[in-house]
Design an enzyme around this catalytic site. Structure first.
Site, PDB file in Angstrom:
ATOM      1  N   LYS A 103      -4.341 -26.459  23.756  1.00 48.77           N
ATOM      2  CA  LYS A 103      -4.400 -25.032  23.408  1.00 48.77           C
ATOM      3  C   LYS A 103      -3.008 -24.453  23.547  1.00 48.77           C
ATOM      4  O   LYS A 103      -2.181 -25.000  24.294  1.00 48.77           O
ATOM      5  CB  LYS A 103      -5.355 -24.299  24.363  1.00 48.77           C
ATOM      6  CG  LYS A 103      -5.877 -22.986  23.841  1.00 48.77           C
ATOM      7  CD  LYS A 103      -7.058 -23.150  22.892  1.00 48.77           C
ATOM      8  CE  LYS A 103      -7.539 -21.830  22.339  1.00 48.77           C
ATOM      9  NZ  LYS A 103      -8.812 -21.974  21.630  1.00 48.77           N
ATOM     10  N   GLY A 216     -13.976  -9.941  15.401  1.00 45.96           N
ATOM     11  CA  GLY A 216     -12.848 -10.584  14.735  1.00 45.96           C
ATOM     12  C   GLY A 216     -13.378 -11.652  13.799  1.00 45.96           C
ATOM     13  O   GLY A 216     -14.484 -11.533  13.268  1.00 45.96           O
ATOM     14  N   ASN A 217     -12.587 -12.704  13.624  1.00 52.56           N
ATOM     15  CA  ASN A 217     -13.003 -13.777  12.731  1.00 52.56           C
ATOM     16  C   ASN A 217     -14.405 -14.256  13.096  1.00 52.56           C
ATOM     17  O   ASN A 217     -15.300 -14.351  12.247  1.00 52.56           O
ATOM     18  CB  ASN A 217     -12.001 -14.945  12.813  1.00 52.56           C
ATOM     19  CG  ASN A 217     -12.502 -16.187  12.115  1.00 52.56           C
ATOM     20  OD1 ASN A 217     -13.507 -16.789  12.541  1.00 52.56           O
ATOM     21  ND2 ASN A 217     -11.861 -16.568  11.041  1.00 52.56           N
ATOM     22  N   GLY A 219     -16.876 -13.021  15.425  1.00 47.60           N
ATOM     23  CA  GLY A 219     -17.970 -12.050  15.527  1.00 47.60           C
ATOM     24  C   GLY A 219     -18.393 -11.495  14.174  1.00 47.60           C
ATOM     25  O   GLY A 219     -19.590 -11.391  13.888  1.00 47.60           O
TER      26      GLY A 219
HETATM   27  P1  NAD Z   1     -10.015 -12.344  16.704  1.00 46.25           P
HETATM   28  O1  NAD Z   1      -8.669 -12.031  17.173  1.00 46.25           O
HETATM   29  O2  NAD Z   1     -10.237 -12.548  15.252  1.00 46.25           O
HETATM   30  O3  NAD Z   1     -11.050 -11.241  17.222  1.00 46.25           O
HETATM   31  C1  NAD Z   1     -11.237 -10.897  18.564  1.00 46.25           C
HETATM   32  C2  NAD Z   1     -12.202  -9.717  18.614  1.00 46.25           C
HETATM   33  O4  NAD Z   1     -12.544  -9.443  19.975  1.00 46.25           O
HETATM   34  C3  NAD Z   1     -11.635  -8.422  18.038  1.00 46.25           C
HETATM   35  O5  NAD Z   1     -12.639  -7.761  17.322  1.00 46.25           O
HETATM   36  C4  NAD Z   1     -11.279  -7.606  19.289  1.00 46.25           C
HETATM   37  O6  NAD Z   1     -11.313  -6.225  19.056  1.00 46.25           O
HETATM   38  C5  NAD Z   1     -12.410  -8.058  20.203  1.00 46.25           C
HETATM   39  N1  NAD Z   1     -12.139  -7.847  21.619  1.00 46.25           N
HETATM   40  C6  NAD Z   1     -11.016  -8.112  22.315  1.00 46.25           C
HETATM   41  N2  NAD Z   1     -11.179  -7.772  23.607  1.00 46.25           N
HETATM   42  C7  NAD Z   1     -12.439  -7.303  23.721  1.00 46.25           C
HETATM   43  C8  NAD Z   1     -13.214  -6.792  24.787  1.00 46.25           C
HETATM   44  N3  NAD Z   1     -12.715  -6.702  26.024  1.00 46.25           N
HETATM   45  N4  NAD Z   1     -14.478  -6.404  24.523  1.00 46.25           N
HETATM   46  C9  NAD Z   1     -14.990  -6.491  23.286  1.00 46.25           C
HETATM   47  N5  NAD Z   1     -14.317  -6.951  22.245  1.00 46.25           N
HETATM   48  C10 NAD Z   1     -13.063  -7.353  22.450  1.00 46.25           C
HETATM   49  O7  NAD Z   1     -10.460 -13.657  17.518  1.00 46.25           O
HETATM   50  P2  NAD Z   1     -11.567 -14.744  17.118  1.00 46.25           P
HETATM   51  O8  NAD Z   1     -10.870 -15.857  16.428  1.00 46.25           O
HETATM   52  O9  NAD Z   1     -12.716 -14.069  16.483  1.00 46.25           O
HETATM   53  O10 NAD Z   1     -11.963 -15.294  18.558  1.00 46.25           O
HETATM   54  C11 NAD Z   1     -12.971 -14.673  19.369  1.00 46.25           C
HETATM   55  C12 NAD Z   1     -13.445 -15.674  20.416  1.00 46.25           C
HETATM   56  O11 NAD Z   1     -13.945 -16.848  19.777  1.00 46.25           O
HETATM   57  C13 NAD Z   1     -12.360 -16.181  21.381  1.00 46.25           C
HETATM   58  O12 NAD Z   1     -12.940 -16.432  22.637  1.00 46.25           O
HETATM   59  C14 NAD Z   1     -11.917 -17.483  20.750  1.00 46.25           C
HETATM   60  O13 NAD Z   1     -11.319 -18.363  21.674  1.00 46.25           O
HETATM   61  C15 NAD Z   1     -13.261 -17.995  20.268  1.00 46.25           C
HETATM   62  N6  NAD Z   1     -13.194 -18.994  19.215  1.00 46.25           N
HETATM   63  C16 NAD Z   1     -12.543 -18.763  18.048  1.00 46.25           C
HETATM   64  C17 NAD Z   1     -12.544 -19.750  17.068  1.00 46.25           C
HETATM   65  C18 NAD Z   1     -11.916 -19.525  15.721  1.00 46.25           C
HETATM   66  O14 NAD Z   1     -12.119 -20.381  14.852  1.00 46.25           O
HETATM   67  N7  NAD Z   1     -11.212 -18.449  15.476  1.00 46.25           N
HETATM   68  C19 NAD Z   1     -13.184 -20.970  17.284  1.00 46.25           C
HETATM   69  C20 NAD Z   1     -13.843 -21.161  18.488  1.00 46.25           C
HETATM   70  C21 NAD Z   1     -13.853 -20.179  19.448  1.00 46.25           C
END
Ligand code: NAD
Length: 406
Positions: A103, A216-217, A219
């Site tokens: 990571k 984000g991506n 959710g």
């Molecule tokens: P992102 O940057 O696209 O979105 C993050 C979202 O979380 C945003 O909407 C932000 O406003 C929100 N956020 C941040 N802090 C917050 C809080 N305290 N309370 C509520 N909402 C909050 O990121 P992402 O890629 O969607 O990643 C989200 C999670 O999923 C992370 O834990 C990441 O490690 C995990 N993840 C992502 C992927 C991927 O393919 N992108 C894969 C596996 C796991």
């Protein structure tokens, strides 16, 4: 509150309390194989130079090249990156893909930077990290606040420095820059495939009510996918807070509103709700899709969901796991629930290495096959060991890691 890495090590220890695992395997998983910290100088638009701290943690290469995202966040530090790298090691083993775990990250609030500054920062990370990256060594991907565009800049910088002819060092790129069809929605889609298996096991019928923290991506895609499959999304949130409507939200409208207004506040026909209260809403499925340590010993007793699908990494602490297990609320663990991202990233890597282009249907069929089968295996393992799904998943991963280390 324990740090994410303490929680991750605790999860390892808790799993091995229900099934004995080779001591040498456990010893090797106590620490990463390699950690790199760098200071990245960036010329800001104002003309001044600022230094940013960057990291790459290469946790285990037992099963293949290190694999894992890069996070841009003000709270990102080496401890968080180390925890995420250990979870990637377990996740890749759970998924059965030929990848190790790693990571990366940068301590930065990207919302305070211009696009040009973000590009220079991203290229700067690669200029300092490139000696430890490469298709057979370490293959990064996007995570919180990193986008396909950022992966394209990083991949471009890597190719310029090394002269590598293929695009297989970074995944999660835009399609035009060597990305894979289906990667954008892979994590949300994978989460849905996994949910389908457990919904059957735990007797949840169609038309579930769903609460999602984080848009984000991961959710936002999950919201759209669950809605398209007949669920009612009753609440969604971003870092500033959320909105709630018992009649159901249309995720596309919510995304559009956020794009136009930069906030969810004022979204029509919905009540405002804090992130803390959102987690306690009565619903069938609660989906944390933001950051670590959201469901804890403090709030787990008040959770009213029937099932928790962890699309974020590390949203539930070990104390909360115990409370939820006792209360009969299954937690589908991150190392399985959000593995769709890394699985399709691995498909992207494979297509780049072989100069192939797979259709979206091919990608999603392969993804579903892997995740449905692994979900069933983890369910059986947890029943066999009379334990929770996280420990079941960790045991399967540890057995596979042991085979590879041998
Ligand atoms: P992102 O940057 O696209 O979105 C993050 C979202 O979380 C945003 O909407 C932000 O406003 C929100 N956020 C941040 N802090 C917050 C809080 N305290 N309370 C509520 N909402 C909050 O990121 P992402 O890629 O969607 O990643 C989200 C999670 O999923 C992370 O834990 C990441 O490690 C995990 N993840 C992502 C992927 C991927 O393919 N992108 C894969 C596996 C796991």
């Amino acid at each position: 509150m324990k740090s994410p890495f303490e929680n991750a090590l605790n999860q390892l220890a808790r799993a091995t309390a229900v099934k004995k695992i080779n001591k040498e395997v456990l010893l090797r998983l106590q620490k990463p194989e390699r950690e790199v910290s760098v200071s990245i100088p960036v010329r800001m638009d104002s003309g001044e130079v600022k230094l940013f701290e960057g990291y790459r943690v290469q946790y285990s290469s037992a099963r293949g090249p290190y694999k894992g995202g890069i996070r841009f966040h003000l709270d990102t530090n080496i401890d968080e990156v180390r925890a995420l790298a250990l979870w990637m090691t377990v996740k890749c083993a759970v998924s059965g893909i030929p990848m190790g775990g790693g990571k990366g990250g940068i301590t930065v609030n990207p919302k305070e930077l211009s696009l040009g500054e973000i590009e220079r920062l991203s290229r700067g990370w690669v200029k300092l990290m490139y000696p430890v990256l490469g298709p057979s060594l370490d293959v990064p991907a996007p995570d919180v606040n990193t986008t396909p565009q950022i992966m394209a800049w990083m991949n471009d910088e890597y190719k310029k420095i090394t002269g590598l002819p293929n695009d297989a060092t970074f995944t999660g790129k835009p399609i035009e820059a060597g990305g894979s069809k289906g990667r954008g929605e892979a994590t949300g889609m994978g989460g849905f495939y996994v949910y389908e298996v457990f919904a059957k096991e735990f007797g949840l019928s169609g038309g579930a009510t769903v609460v999602i923290q984080g848009m984000g991506n991961v959710g936002s895609n999950a919201a759209r996918i669950f809605k398209n499959h007949g669920s009612r999304i009753i609440a969604m949130s971003d870092s500033k807070g959320g909105i709630y409507s018992e009649e159901g939200l249309n995720p596309q409208d919510v995304d559009q509103y956020k794009k136009e207004h930069g906030t969810l506040t004022g979204f029509p026909n919905a009540k405002e709700i804090s992130n803390a209260d959102l987690l306690l809403l009565r619903c069938d499925v609660l989906i944390p899709a933001a950051l670590e340590n959201q469901i804890t010993g403090e709030n787990a007793r008040d959770i009213k969901a029937k099932i928790i699908l962890e699309l974020a990494n590390g949203p539930t602490t070990p104390e909360a796991d115990d409370i939820l297990f006792t209360r009969g609320i299954p937690v589908i663990p991150d190392v399985l629930a959000n593995a769709g991202g890394v699985i399709v990233s691995t498909f992207e890597w494979e297509q780049n290495l072989k100069s192939e282009h797979w259709s979206e249907v091919q990608v999603l069929e392969k993804l579903k096959l892997i995740l449905s089968s692994e979900a069933k295996g983890i369910y059986s393992k947890s029943v066999e060991l009379k334990t929770d799904l996280r420990r079941g998943a960790f045991i399967i991963a540890l057995e596979r890691l042991e085979e590879s280390m041998k």
